[in-house]
Enzyme design. Structure first.
Site, PDB file in Angstrom:
ATOM      1  N   LYS A  66       0.849  -1.126  -0.044  1.00  0.00           N
ATOM      2  CA  LYS A  66      -0.176   0.011   0.006  1.00  0.00           C
ATOM      3  C   LYS A  66       0.935   1.312  -0.056  1.00  0.00           C
ATOM      4  O   LYS A  66       0.281   2.172  -0.455  1.00  0.00           O
ATOM      5  CB  LYS A  66      -0.930  -0.106   1.273  1.00  0.00           C
ATOM      6  CG  LYS A  66      -2.161  -0.747   1.024  1.00  0.00           C
ATOM      7  CD  LYS A  66      -2.920  -0.626   2.162  1.00  0.00           C
ATOM      8  CE  LYS A  66      -4.522  -1.373   2.110  1.00  0.00           C
ATOM      9  NZ  LYS A  66      -5.502  -0.988   2.858  1.00  0.00           N
ATOM     10  N   ASP A 102     -10.431   3.533   1.445  1.00  0.00           N
ATOM     11  CA  ASP A 102     -10.549   2.950   3.044  1.00  0.00           C
ATOM     12  C   ASP A 102     -11.629   3.938   3.842  1.00  0.00           C
ATOM     13  O   ASP A 102     -12.500   3.693   4.594  1.00  0.00           O
ATOM     14  CB  ASP A 102      -9.492   2.573   3.610  1.00  0.00           C
ATOM     15  CG  ASP A 102      -8.863   1.712   3.357  1.00  0.00           C
ATOM     16  OD1 ASP A 102      -9.448   0.617   2.882  1.00  0.00           O
ATOM     17  OD2 ASP A 102      -7.593   1.375   3.337  1.00  0.00           O
TER      18      ASP A 102
END
Length: 276
Positions: A66, A102
């Site tokens: 990520k 997210d």
């Protein structure tokens, strides 16, 4: 022509994303595919060449990539930079665009499971100051009415996070809980406390207002020790599975051109895989 998407990670076989996206592809009758691809860290540059060649419409990124994909993307959305992680890639004209969904997953989960959760002027309490806390802070900054208190075992880490992300944030050690609790409308756990028999020995539920919402971003187990204890004290709780489901929506829409819905049937399907 089949539109292809993916999730990359290392390892990747635990991912539920293929089941989520596969369900939506079937539901909408789309000629598309979504596969889990194990890419080791040293294989990322070569994989991005495949992306730029047009093999995929885009995909998701999970641990441990990520942060590493920042340097490989052609552009990164400002919010993803603020969160410090990219979890969604979209390919447009040979360019790879990185973003982070997210925070949208966090908001979508709470909006669906606890409508009106952000209406009050109450403060929010975020437990933990690691990577997972960042997306939650960005989400709360957009929606929450009061201050956001970050409680962390190591105060310096919470202070560093507050210094990096501008907003109505204050850093505290765990011992500040008692003084902050009476003004708290939502408690969010972003740490691994609750896993493997660990527990919050300083969190006294009796000090929280009875309308406080308690949520955990972990979804394995679905009912974490924190959520079980909160429910036993009569508090509203929201588990972390919905965050996984809702964060998948924007990516699917970008790759396949249809905005999917998080339905009870989809949730039940993913829930059935937990613990397996």
């Amino acid at each position: 022509m089949t539109t292809k998407a993916f999730i990359i990670g290392h390892p990747i076989n635990h991912s539920r994303s293929p089941l989520i996206h596969g369900t939506w592809l079937a539901e909408h009758g789309i000629d598309g595919s979504y596969e889990a691809i194990d890419v080791a860290p040293d294989g990322l540059p070569a994989f991005f060449e495949r992306l730029r060649s047009g093999e995929f419409a885009g995909g998701n990124v999970t641990i441990p990539h990520k942060e590493a994909v920042f340097a490989l993307c052609d552009t990164v959305d400002p919010l993803a930079r603020k969160i410090g992680a990219v979890n969604t890639l979209v390919v447009r004209s040979g360019k790879v665009l990185g973003s982070n969904t997210d925070y949208l997953g966090f908001l979508g989960n709470l909006d669906a499971a606890a409508p009106g959760w952000s209406d009050g002027p109450d403060d929010a309490m975020v437990i933990g100051a690691g990577g997972a806390a960042r997306a939650v802070l960005v989400a709360l900054q957009r929606r929450n009415g009061g201050k956001v208190h970050i409680l962390n075992r190591t105060l310096a880490n919470a202070q560093a996070l507050v210094g990096e992300i501008e907003g109505p944030f204050e850093a505290h050690a765990f011992d500040a809980f008692a003084s902050l609790a009476p003004r708290t409308g939502i408690v969010i756990n972003t740490t691994s406390i609750g896993m493997h028999g660990t527990r919050f020995d300083w969190l006294d539920f009796a000090l929280l207002p009875e309308h406080t919402l308690v949520t955990d971003i972990v979804y394995v187990p679905l009912v974490t020790p924190l959520l079980a204890e909160a429910a036993a004290h009569g508090f509203r709780t929201v588990d972390g599975l919905g965050m996984l489901l809702h964060q998948a929506v924007p990516g699917f829409e970008a790759w396949f051109g249809v905005r999917p819905e998080v339905t009870p049937a989809l949730r039940a399907r993913i829930e059935a895989t937990l613990g397996h």
